[in-house]
Design a protein around this motif. Structure first.
Motif, PDB file in Angstrom:
ATOM      1  N   LYS A 175      -9.502  49.776  39.411  1.00  0.00           N
ATOM      2  CA  LYS A 175      -8.138  50.173  39.036  1.00  0.00           C
ATOM      3  C   LYS A 175      -7.884  49.892  37.555  1.00  0.00           C
ATOM      4  O   LYS A 175      -7.222  50.672  36.873  1.00  0.00           O
ATOM      5  CB  LYS A 175      -7.125  49.421  39.888  1.00  0.00           C
ATOM      6  CG  LYS A 175      -6.968  50.001  41.288  1.00  0.00           C
ATOM      7  CD  LYS A 175      -5.891  49.268  42.039  1.00  0.00           C
ATOM      8  CE  LYS A 175      -5.950  49.621  43.515  1.00  0.00           C
ATOM      9  NZ  LYS A 175      -4.975  48.867  44.305  1.00  0.00           N
ATOM     10  N   LEU A 178      -9.479  52.654  35.560  1.00  0.00           N
ATOM     11  CA  LEU A 178      -8.704  53.897  35.674  1.00  0.00           C
ATOM     12  C   LEU A 178      -7.414  53.794  34.857  1.00  0.00           C
ATOM     13  O   LEU A 178      -6.995  54.758  34.215  1.00  0.00           O
ATOM     14  CB  LEU A 178      -8.368  54.171  37.145  1.00  0.00           C
ATOM     15  CG  LEU A 178      -9.529  54.632  38.033  1.00  0.00           C
ATOM     16  CD1 LEU A 178      -9.065  54.826  39.469  1.00  0.00           C
ATOM     17  CD2 LEU A 178     -10.141  55.937  37.529  1.00  0.00           C
ATOM     18  N   LYS A 179      -6.800  52.609  34.886  1.00  0.00           N
ATOM     19  CA  LYS A 179      -5.551  52.416  34.129  1.00  0.00           C
ATOM     20  C   LYS A 179      -5.801  52.628  32.643  1.00  0.00           C
ATOM     21  O   LYS A 179      -5.038  53.300  31.956  1.00  0.00           O
ATOM     22  CB  LYS A 179      -5.021  50.998  34.367  1.00  0.00           C
ATOM     23  CG  LYS A 179      -3.917  50.944  35.398  1.00  0.00           C
ATOM     24  CD  LYS A 179      -3.202  49.617  35.374  1.00  0.00           C
ATOM     25  CE  LYS A 179      -3.913  48.604  36.229  1.00  0.00           C
ATOM     26  NZ  LYS A 179      -3.147  47.371  36.413  1.00  0.00           N
ATOM     27  N   LEU A 182      -6.523  56.331  31.991  1.00  0.00           N
ATOM     28  CA  LEU A 182      -5.351  57.184  32.183  1.00  0.00           C
ATOM     29  C   LEU A 182      -4.245  56.860  31.174  1.00  0.00           C
ATOM     30  O   LEU A 182      -3.464  57.733  30.825  1.00  0.00           O
ATOM     31  CB  LEU A 182      -4.834  57.072  33.617  1.00  0.00           C
ATOM     32  CG  LEU A 182      -5.803  57.672  34.644  1.00  0.00           C
ATOM     33  CD1 LEU A 182      -5.308  57.452  36.056  1.00  0.00           C
ATOM     34  CD2 LEU A 182      -6.031  59.156  34.405  1.00  0.00           C
TER      35      LEU A 182
END
Lengths: 195, 107
Positions: A175, A178-179, A182
């Protein structure tokens, strides 16, 4: 609260169907179990196989046939769906050990490595899919089971035969990556929007 | 620019998941391959137990310790040979129990 009650009710229905299938060697009860769970098992395998639906269907069929043969080994400690995910994942690992699929998959992975990181102008969903493929296999697998299939960390550890701590680490790291990616996407998209 | 939170990532991942695959005849195909399960037969176990007991009896019948143990047992005397024999039988039973539990865990 309703969700938990629904989940408990679903588990009770599964247990009743398993008992019927076992006691009377009832194929109809097992057929109901197949119909109830085939969608998610095939979705799980399709994701694990990077969208290869035909291979996923073959593995899903193998999964259900194994489940039928080993039904007397099902203990109600885990949900029936979780038990099926575990068998499906074991079948997937077995398939990965065969040279042909592993070689093909390695080629796909090499091709994926050559792709650039998410570009700002692209659709967010496509970027997320691509970003997911840049995660390690463990992180992808854990996020698939914990977030997309909705399993708890404990259930994911059972399905993947992985220590609970490793599951939590993969989930947190995945995560976090991905954070980061993104956020970069969001910033770039914001800048484009301003221009 | 808003920071990206865990919840946002979860929501995005869930959105990107297509959900359950439609059946499209899959269940029927699986059920065509499902064969009635063979019932577990118990006679091999019973025959093996009797064969094992018989073999033990035959191999131990010539032993003086075994004979003394049985004579002591029938006479109601707890001799050393009776204790040794019973202790050996109890130890072997516990060993078999442990093995069975370990096998059950593996399955």
């Amino acid at each position: 609260m309703t969700c938990v009650a629904d989940s408990a009710a679903e588990a009770r229905i599964d247990q009743a169907l398993v008992a019927r299938a076992l006691l009377g060697n009832d194929r109809r009860a097992f057929e109901q179990l197949v119909r109830r769970h085939q969608g998610m098992v095939r979705a799980q395998l399709c994701r694990l196989l990077h969208g290869d639906a035909a291979a996923a269907d073959d593995l899903a069929q193998e999964t259900f046939l194994l489940a039928w043969r080993k039904l007397d080994q099902f203990r109600s400690e885990a949900r029936f769906s979780t038990w099926l995910y575990r068998i499906a994942y074991a079948c997937f690992l077995q398939m990965c050990r065969t040279k042909s699929w592993a070689a093909r998959n390695a080629q796909d992975d090499d091709a994926m490595e050559e792709l650039p990181m998410p570009a700002p102008a692209m659709d967010l969903r496509m970027d997320l899919t691509r970003a997911m493929q840049h995660l390690s296999t463990g992180e992808q697998t854990v996020l698939l089971h914990c977030v997309q299939l909705g399993l708890s960390h404990e259930e994911a550890a059972y399905v993947l035969s992985m220590p609970l701590g490793t599951v939590k680490t993969h989930a947190t790291r995945g995560k976090a990556k991905l954070k980061t990616w993104l956020s970069a996407w969001q910033n770039a998209a914001g800048e484009e929007h301003v221009q | 620019m808003n920071p990206v939170h865990d919840e946002d990532i979860d929501a995005l991942l869930r959105q990107s998941f297509d959900g359950p695959a439609p059946d499209a005849g899959f269940s029927d195909r699986v059920m065509q391959h499902v064969r009635p399960r063979r019932r577990a037969v118990s006679w091999p176990l019973v025959v093996s137990v009797f064969a094992g007991v018989l073999m033990c009896w035959l191999s131990l019948s010539g032993s003086p310790l075994w004979r003394a143990a049985w004579q002591g047992w029938f006479a109601g005397v707890w001799s050393a040979s009776t204790f040794v024999t019973l202790a050996a039988m109890a130890a072997l039973s516990l060993l078999a129990l442990g093995w069975t539990l370990a096998e059950a865990d593996d399955h």
